[in-house]
Design a protein around this motif. Structure first.
Motif, PDB file in Angstrom:
ATOM      1  N   GLU A  40       0.793  -1.241   0.000  1.00  0.00           N
ATOM      2  CA  GLU A  40       0.000   0.000   0.000  1.00  0.00           C
ATOM      3  C   GLU A  40       0.819   1.280   0.000  1.00  0.00           C
ATOM      4  O   GLU A  40       0.389   2.303   0.506  1.00  0.00           O
ATOM      5  N   HIS A  41       2.012   1.211  -0.590  1.00  0.00           N
ATOM      6  CA  HIS A  41       2.779   2.428  -0.821  1.00  0.00           C
ATOM      7  C   HIS A  41       2.363   2.974  -2.185  1.00  0.00           C
ATOM      8  O   HIS A  41       1.782   2.264  -3.002  1.00  0.00           O
ATOM      9  N   VAL A  42       2.660   4.231  -2.434  1.00  0.00           N
ATOM     10  CA  VAL A  42       2.173   4.905  -3.636  1.00  0.00           C
ATOM     11  C   VAL A  42       3.337   5.204  -4.579  1.00  0.00           C
ATOM     12  O   VAL A  42       4.316   5.846  -4.181  1.00  0.00           O
ATOM     13  N   LEU A  43       3.206   4.753  -5.826  1.00  0.00           N
ATOM     14  CA  LEU A  43       4.217   5.056  -6.842  1.00  0.00           C
ATOM     15  C   LEU A  43       3.902   6.424  -7.438  1.00  0.00           C
ATOM     16  O   LEU A  43       2.864   6.621  -8.060  1.00  0.00           O
ATOM     17  N   ILE A  44       4.827   7.361  -7.252  1.00  0.00           N
ATOM     18  CA  ILE A  44       4.650   8.717  -7.756  1.00  0.00           C
ATOM     19  C   ILE A  44       5.272   8.867  -9.144  1.00  0.00           C
ATOM     20  O   ILE A  44       4.717   9.529 -10.016  1.00  0.00           O
ATOM     21  N   ASP A  45       6.428   8.249  -9.356  1.00  0.00           N
ATOM     22  CA  ASP A  45       7.105   8.353 -10.651  1.00  0.00           C
ATOM     23  C   ASP A  45       7.997   7.139 -10.848  1.00  0.00           C
ATOM     24  O   ASP A  45       8.397   6.489  -9.878  1.00  0.00           O
ATOM     25  N   TYR A  46       8.287   6.860 -12.112  1.00  0.00           N
ATOM     26  CA  TYR A  46       9.128   5.725 -12.475  1.00  0.00           C
ATOM     27  C   TYR A  46       9.829   6.078 -13.776  1.00  0.00           C
ATOM     28  O   TYR A  46       9.182   6.496 -14.736  1.00  0.00           O
ATOM     29  N   LYS A  47      11.140   5.947 -13.788  1.00  0.00           N
ATOM     30  CA  LYS A  47      11.924   6.257 -14.989  1.00  0.00           C
ATOM     31  C   LYS A  47      13.071   5.268 -15.133  1.00  0.00           C
ATOM     32  O   LYS A  47      13.500   4.654 -14.165  1.00  0.00           O
ATOM     33  N   ILE A  48      13.562   5.191 -16.355  1.00  0.00           N
ATOM     34  CA  ILE A  48      14.774   4.438 -16.657  1.00  0.00           C
ATOM     35  C   ILE A  48      15.764   5.424 -17.259  1.00  0.00           C
ATOM     36  O   ILE A  48      15.400   6.188 -18.169  1.00  0.00           O
ATOM     37  N   VAL A  49      16.983   5.442 -16.727  1.00  0.00           N
ATOM     38  CA  VAL A  49      18.028   6.290 -17.293  1.00  0.00           C
ATOM     39  C   VAL A  49      19.268   5.440 -17.555  1.00  0.00           C
ATOM     40  O   VAL A  49      19.465   4.396 -16.941  1.00  0.00           O
ATOM     41  N   LYS A  50      20.087   5.923 -18.448  1.00  0.00           N
ATOM     42  CA  LYS A  50      21.357   5.246 -18.753  1.00  0.00           C
ATOM     43  C   LYS A  50      22.289   5.351 -17.543  1.00  0.00           C
ATOM     44  O   LYS A  50      22.131   6.195 -16.681  1.00  0.00           O
ATOM     45  N   ASP A  51      23.272   4.488 -17.508  1.00  0.00           N
ATOM     46  CA  ASP A  51      24.243   4.449 -16.428  1.00  0.00           C
ATOM     47  C   ASP A  51      25.220   5.612 -16.606  1.00  0.00           C
ATOM     48  O   ASP A  51      26.390   5.421 -16.937  1.00  0.00           O
ATOM     49  N   GLU A  52      24.709   6.802 -16.392  1.00  0.00           N
ATOM     50  CA  GLU A  52      25.482   8.042 -16.533  1.00  0.00           C
ATOM     51  C   GLU A  52      25.353   8.837 -15.237  1.00  0.00           C
ATOM     52  O   GLU A  52      24.239   9.148 -14.800  1.00  0.00           O
ATOM     53  N   TYR A  53      26.469   9.172 -14.667  1.00  0.00           N
ATOM     54  CA  TYR A  53      26.555   9.876 -13.386  1.00  0.00           C
ATOM     55  C   TYR A  53      25.627  11.092 -13.333  1.00  0.00           C
ATOM     56  O   TYR A  53      24.835  11.238 -12.413  1.00  0.00           O
ATOM     57  N   THR A  54      25.725  11.973 -14.312  1.00  0.00           N
ATOM     58  CA  THR A  54      24.939  13.215 -14.275  1.00  0.00           C
ATOM     59  C   THR A  54      23.444  12.956 -14.448  1.00  0.00           C
ATOM     60  O   THR A  54      22.629  13.653 -13.843  1.00  0.00           O
ATOM     61  N   MET A  55      23.074  11.968 -15.239  1.00  0.00           N
ATOM     62  CA  MET A  55      21.658  11.645 -15.421  1.00  0.00           C
ATOM     63  C   MET A  55      21.056  11.108 -14.121  1.00  0.00           C
ATOM     64  O   MET A  55      19.940  11.480 -13.745  1.00  0.00           O
ATOM     65  N   ILE A  56      21.802  10.246 -13.443  1.00  0.00           N
ATOM     66  CA  ILE A  56      21.336   9.678 -12.179  1.00  0.00           C
ATOM     67  C   ILE A  56      21.163  10.797 -11.148  1.00  0.00           C
ATOM     68  O   ILE A  56      20.122  10.915 -10.495  1.00  0.00           O
ATOM     69  N   GLN A  57      22.176  11.636 -11.014  1.00  0.00           N
ATOM     70  CA  GLN A  57      22.095  12.725 -10.042  1.00  0.00           C
ATOM     71  C   GLN A  57      20.973  13.705 -10.370  1.00  0.00           C
ATOM     72  O   GLN A  57      20.281  14.181  -9.471  1.00  0.00           O
ATOM     73  N   HIS A  58      20.780  13.997 -11.638  1.00  0.00           N
ATOM     74  CA  HIS A  58      19.711  14.921 -12.039  1.00  0.00           C
ATOM     75  C   HIS A  58      18.341  14.402 -11.583  1.00  0.00           C
ATOM     76  O   HIS A  58      17.541  15.160 -11.028  1.00  0.00           O
ATOM     77  N   GLU A  59      18.068  13.119 -11.820  1.00  0.00           N
ATOM     78  CA  GLU A  59      16.762  12.559 -11.418  1.00  0.00           C
ATOM     79  C   GLU A  59      16.597  12.578  -9.910  1.00  0.00           C
ATOM     80  O   GLU A  59      15.535  12.947  -9.400  1.00  0.00           O
ATOM     81  N   ILE A  60      17.645  12.203  -9.173  1.00  0.00           N
ATOM     82  CA  ILE A  60      17.558  12.223  -7.711  1.00  0.00           C
ATOM     83  C   ILE A  60      17.295  13.641  -7.215  1.00  0.00           C
ATOM     84  O   ILE A  60      16.405  13.870  -6.386  1.00  0.00           O
ATOM     85  N   GLU A  61      18.043  14.606  -7.722  1.00  0.00           N
ATOM     86  CA  GLU A  61      17.878  15.990  -7.267  1.00  0.00           C
ATOM     87  C   GLU A  61      16.504  16.541  -7.628  1.00  0.00           C
ATOM     88  O   GLU A  61      15.895  17.269  -6.838  1.00  0.00           O
ATOM     89  N   THR A  62      16.006  16.204  -8.806  1.00  0.00           N
ATOM     90  CA  THR A  62      14.674  16.657  -9.218  1.00  0.00           C
ATOM     91  C   THR A  62      13.613  16.069  -8.298  1.00  0.00           C
ATOM     92  O   THR A  62      12.726  16.780  -7.805  1.00  0.00           O
ATOM     93  N   TRP A  63      13.689  14.760  -8.046  1.00  0.00           N
ATOM     94  CA  TRP A  63      12.705  14.113  -7.181  1.00  0.00           C
ATOM     95  C   TRP A  63      12.837  14.568  -5.735  1.00  0.00           C
ATOM     96  O   TRP A  63      11.837  14.690  -5.027  1.00  0.00           O
ATOM     97  N   GLU A  64      14.050  14.828  -5.279  1.00  0.00           N
ATOM     98  CA  GLU A  64      14.244  15.268  -3.897  1.00  0.00           C
ATOM     99  C   GLU A  64      13.582  16.626  -3.671  1.00  0.00           C
ATOM    100  O   GLU A  64      13.124  16.923  -2.573  1.00  0.00           O
ATOM    101  N   GLN A  65      13.483  17.431  -4.703  1.00  0.00           N
ATOM    102  CA  GLN A  65      12.823  18.736  -4.601  1.00  0.00           C
ATOM    103  C   GLN A  65      11.298  18.628  -4.650  1.00  0.00           C
ATOM    104  O   GLN A  65      10.596  19.577  -4.318  1.00  0.00           O
ATOM    105  N   ASN A  66      10.777  17.489  -5.076  1.00  0.00           N
ATOM    106  CA  ASN A  66       9.334  17.256  -5.161  1.00  0.00           C
ATOM    107  C   ASN A  66       8.841  16.836  -3.777  1.00  0.00           C
ATOM    108  O   ASN A  66       9.132  15.737  -3.307  1.00  0.00           O
ATOM    109  N   GLU A  67       8.086  17.687  -3.122  1.00  0.00           N
ATOM    110  CA  GLU A  67       7.673  17.428  -1.743  1.00  0.00           C
ATOM    111  C   GLU A  67       6.742  16.229  -1.603  1.00  0.00           C
ATOM    112  O   GLU A  67       6.563  15.721  -0.499  1.00  0.00           O
TER     113      GLU A  67
END
Length: 164
Positions: A40-67
């Motif tokens: 009963e947890h809620v999926l807010i978003d789901y993505k697949i990104v390439k194994d690229e440092y900046t892409m991974i960090q970008h998604e984490i930082e974007t989601w971390e800003q989403n309250e």
């Protein structure tokens, strides 16, 4: 005794790290989704990104800003191949690292796969008010981490990160 909240519903985003998978072939991402929904947890978003440092960090930082997102679960890219950069990308962003997560995950993995468990660089911690978990890409590893470590504690972790 400090009680652990296992019942709280948590809003989660899933990030699969892969140079080759799409959503249809992402068995690990699908397993995470199914296990979250079964609890009963809620999926807010789901993505697949390439194994690229900046892409991974970008998604984490974007989601971390989403309250609305309380936790991020990544899978893939935690090994030792030259393309595996998830550990570096995640650990550089964490405000606090949950050392015991990686240690317990490797211990539980050892019981299943033996010394190959040493090659996992699973990591967890927090950035701001967001819980972050980085898991291997193996479906069995994902299920192990979800069932034994994440699902029993994610509600408590989310509670701990709420500004009081």
């Amino acid at each position: 005794m400090h009680q652990i909240n296992t019942s709280k519903s948590v809003n989660v985003a899933i990030l699969t790290i892969s140079d080759t998978r799409d959503q249809a072939a992402d068995r690990s991402g699908q397993a995470i989704q199914a296990l979250l929904q079964n609890h009963e947890h809620v999926l807010i978003d789901y993505k697949i990104v390439k194994d690229e440092y900046t892409m991974i960090q970008h998604e984490i930082e974007t989601w971390e800003q989403n309250e609305t997102i309380q936790a991020i679960i990544l899978n893939g890219g935690t090994g030792f191949s030259p393309r595996d950069v998830t550990y570096e990308a995640v650990s550089q962003l964490l405000d606090k690292q949950m050392d015991g997560f990686g240690e317990l995950f490797r211990m539980l993995s050892y019981e299943e796969i033996g010394p190959r468990a040493l090659f996992s660089r699973a990591v967890a911690g927090s950035k701001g008010a967001t819980a972050i978990y980085a898991l291997p890409g193996s479906t069995n590893a994902v299920k192990l981490a979800m069932e034994k470590l994440i699902l029993p504690t994610i509600g408590h972790f989310a509670d701990e990160l709420v500004k009081k």
